[in-house]
Design an enzyme around this catalytic site. Structure first.
Site, PDB file in Angstrom:
ATOM      1  N   ASP A 153       3.491   4.592  -0.355  1.00  0.00           N
ATOM      2  CA  ASP A 153       4.579   3.672  -0.017  1.00  0.00           C
ATOM      3  C   ASP A 153       4.233   2.295  -0.569  1.00  0.00           C
ATOM      4  OD1 ASP A 153       6.816   2.543   1.103  1.00  0.00           O
ATOM      5  OD2 ASP A 153       6.044   2.553   3.161  1.00  0.00           O
ATOM      6  N   GLU A 189       8.852   5.070  -2.366  1.00  0.00           N
ATOM      7  CA  GLU A 189       7.925   5.953  -1.663  1.00  0.00           C
ATOM      8  C   GLU A 189       8.095   7.400  -2.092  1.00  0.00           C
ATOM      9  OE1 GLU A 189       8.627   6.504   2.614  1.00  0.00           O
ATOM     10  OE2 GLU A 189      10.166   5.002   2.516  1.00  0.00           O
TER      11      GLU A 189
HETATM   12 MG   LIG Z   1       7.792   0.515   1.012  1.00  0.00          MG
END
Ligand SMILES: [Mg+2]
Length: 383
Positions: A12, A107
């Protein structure tokens, strides 16, 4: 029978849009940045960590964020730029595994189970991904390592930003270790638990994963039926959903119609080899392997011939694709050869799984992969 143990990464990017803007404009670095529309009912698409200190969050109305942090720089989003960065990030992931499930521009899940033999450990893959994202893109990301998607996503979020959290417990060998690690977490971290669900869990005394673990599966089912069983599993970090790569294309091909017919076979061969190179690059970019390769030749009288072959081992290697292109061309008899107006090379029956031996077929494939990787990188850089 027990399912094979898997290892999944969740990567992420940290405050992605805002970080890209800070990277590209030195004046924004170290400062609160709000990415989004300023006018009317504009909302915050991303807030830099400096802005989050003031309570600014993505999806918040811009007017509210600007009240919380009046000195923040407001930047209009540039999605072309973020898409470009996202593509570059994905290209980094693809060096380590073709099993990628993007969740958004910033992500993705990566199933690295099959890559462990090549790269030794998931932690090492995660570290290399983080180093590449930082070194090549000047951005940071947080990575979670786990036996499944649910826990990987929790892990990447635990120490954000710029963190690596390894929750890759072997559930068969130490079944309680993961549960213990998850126990203090709030139920709000579970997928599918929004404010309404959280309230009904709280009402029954379930505030943490540990509360659910201790109550036991029977009690959860008594309280919430099917959903209760689901939450009980999540509370123990159990999740068997596969990483879904969701591939769209069934074939990858290139073809060219020439402005003037070409008679020389060698010239057609050069065209096919170039097309095979491009097909190889596209296969690798998508994490796909060709099971069937085909060349197409259209002669000046529009008669069109296709010669195809099915491969014993699916491949994405340029070297092998070139070889097949040459051999398929050689299978045209001399007497049927004449001026050509179009040629094409395509890979069909593409699969996301390399052949049985594909990924681990010893040094040769390893060397080919490295060559291809180099080829792709040079091409990405210099076109
Ligand atoms: Mg993020």
């Amino acid at each position: 029978m027990q399912a094979a143990r898997r290892t999944v990464l969740h990567v992420d990017m940290d405050a992605f849009y805002a970080s890209v803007e800070q990277r590209d404009d030195a004046r924004l670095r170290g400062k609160p940045v709000l990415v989004g529309g300023r006018e009317g009912r504009g909302v915050v698409c991303a807030a830099s960590y400096e802005a989050r200190v003031f309570g600014c969050r993505s999806a918040m109305p811009m007017s509210q964020a600007m009240r919380l942090c009046p000195h923040a720089a407001v930047v209009r989003p540039d999605f072309a730029k973020y898409t470009e960065a996202s593509r570059a990030i994905r290209a980094i992931f693809e060096r380590f595994s073709p099993e990628i499930e993007p969740l958004s521009l910033d992500e993705a899940f990566i199933d690295v189970t099959a890559s462990l033999a090549l790269f030794r450990s998931a932690r090492r893959i995660a570290e290399e991904i983080r180093a590449a994202v930082r070194g090549e893109l000047r951005l940071t990301c947080s990575v979670g390592i786990a036996p499944n998607k649910f826990v990987a996503k929790i892990a990447s979020d635990l120490e954000k930003p710029d963190a690596l959290v390894d929750l890759d417990f072997d559930l068969a060998r130490e079944p309680d270790a993961l549960a213990a690690r998850l126990a203090p977490l709030k139920v709000e971290r579970m997928w599918g638990v929004g404010p309404v669900t959280a309230r009904s869990l709280h009402a029954r005394g379930y505030r943490t994963f540990g509360d659910i673990q201790r109550a036991g599966e029977r009690q959860l089912i008594a309280d919430f039926a099917e959903s209760g069983a689901h939450w009980w599993r999540l509370a123990h970090g159990l999740d068997d959903r596969p990483v879904e790569t969701g591939r769209a294309s069934k074939s990858v091909g290139e073809e060219e119609t020439f402005p003037e017919d070409i008679v020389e076979r060698a010239e057609i061969e050069a065209k096919l080899v170039a097309q095979a190179d491009e097909v190889g690059r596209r296969l690798r970019a998508k994490g796909l392997f060709a099971q069937t390769v085909e060349i197409k030749i259209r002669f000046s009288d529009f008669e069109t011939h296709s010669h195809a072959r099915t491969l014993a081992t699916p491949t994405d290697h340029t070297h092998e694709l070139r070889q097949h292109a040459r051999e398929l061309l050689a299978s045209f008899a001399r007497r049927e050869w004449r001026a050509v107006r179009l040629c094409g090379f395509s890979a069909s029956k593409v699969t996301d799984a390399p052949g049985q031996l594909g990924l681990f077929d010893g040094e040769k494939r390893d060397r080919l992969s490295k060559l291809d990787d180099l080829r792709d990188r040079i091409r990405d850089r210099f076109g």
